[in-house]
Motif scaffolding. Structure first.
Motif: not given
Length: 116
Positions: A96, A102-104, A99-100, A106-107, A25
């Motif tokens: 930001n 981290k979301r990637k 955070k992106k 987690e998925s 990211s």
């Protein structure tokens, strides 16, 4: 959860060669590789050439450690690296991007668990 330091060139090299999982990211990239232990190992590559100011480098390192402090990360070797030079250091923009990531992450981890 305790985050152990990734040590030794052989460990870094094996993660770079394996290319098991790569997430990115903005100027940041995460490389992941499963390990045999039930521990989390983290290597940070935040060079002065990419982020000149030490306070900014430390900010990025702290945020990177926060990403991986998760119980589901046990059993992974992780390298967090800065790939491109950050000309203008904007903390909210950095947050930001992280955070992106981290979301990637987690998925990816939820996908990994559903496959087991």
């Amino acid at each position: 959860m305790k985050v152990n330091s990734l040590k030794g060139n052989t460990n870094y090299d094996s993660i770079f060669k394996s290319k098991e999982h790569q997430l990115s990211s903005g100027p940041f990239k995460l490389l992941l590789q499963k390990n045999r232990s039930n521990k989390l190992f983290l290597g940070l590559i935040v060079p002065k050439k990419k982020i000149p100011l030490a306070t900014n480098r430390n900010f990025v390192k702290r945020r990177a450690r926060e990403i991986v402090k998760d119980k589901s990360m046990k059993g992974f070797n992780v390298i967090f690296l800065v790939t491109t030079k950050i000309e203008i250091f904007n903390e909210s923009e950095i947050k930001n991007h992280i955070k992106k990531l981290k979301r990637k992450l987690e998925s990816l981890l939820s996908h990994e668990k559903s496959n087991q």
